[in-house]
Design a protein around this motif. Structure first.
Motif: not given
Length: 217
Positions: A99-109
């Motif tokens: 969740g922390a890696a996805i948050r505010h990431n426009p292009l999550p993996s």
């Protein structure tokens, strides 16, 4: 086709008919797989699953999907051996890390969004009752969870060799919106899996489980 001789025209027509039949059959099977339960899926559900799974699995349903009612987090802890003794680490929330890696990431993996979530769904679906636990897909889902846990733990400095791991899920009900009078229990409920001894099969390429540091010493 008009330029072909009669035998080749016949062969081409048969090939096109076969391709068209297989394409229509495939579309029909996928449609039944994602459609709500109906008479055909009740009578021929096994045939549909055998055709679709695992290569053509779809993670969506036609019409209105069920709204999210629970938040499920996957957590892991490890028993680590170092300096002649053993200790158990605190629980590490793998879902929170995603969740922390996805948050505010426009292009999550895709890995961050789906790997852990789908793996836990896979495991839970094939361990819903005791009759499935000995099956091939049940064993495969367990191995998948174990390998993911070891890959994620590789990013943590645990200070020793990982001997055993334990995985659990934390399930919380989604709170009602502020304007609703509905009362929902949002306390976490845990499902703890047994301790698993780490084997070579749990260590995919590039994952040492703390053994690389031990070899260096």
């Amino acid at each position: 086709m008009a330029a072909l001789s009669l035998p080749y025209q016949a062969a081409a027509a048969v090939a096109l008919a076969a391709i068209g039949f297989v394409a229509c059959l495939h579309l029909g099977m996928v449609f039944l797989h994602v459609a709500p339960s109906n008479t055909l899926t009740k009578q021929h559900g096994k045939a549909v699953d055998d055709w679709v799974l695992p290569e053509f699995e779809q993670n969506w349903k036609l019409f209105a999907p069920n709204p999210l009612q629970q938040n499920i987090a996957v957590q892991v802890r490890a028993e680590v051996e170092a300096d002649g003794g053993r200790r158990i680490t605190p629980w590490i929330d793998l879902s929170a890390e995603d969740g922390a890696a996805i948050r505010h990431n426009p292009l999550p993996s895709h890995v961050q969004q789906n790997e852990l979530r789908r793996a836990w769904d896979f495991y839970a679906n094939w361990h819903a009752d005791d009759s499935q636990k000995g099956g091939l897909r049940a064993r495969l889902s367990e191995r998948y969870i174990r390998r993911i846990a070891m890959m994620r733990l590789e990013n943590h400095q645990l200070g020793g060799r990982i001997e055993r791991i334990q995985v659990r899920s934390s399930t919380r009900g989604v709170a009602a919106p502020p304007w609703s009078d509905e009362k929902i229990d949002t306390r976490p409920y845990y499902r703890e899996l047994p301790w698993w001894t780490v084997t070579a099969a749990d260590l995919p390429g590039g994952v040492s489980g703390g053994r690389a540091g031990e070899a260096a010493r």
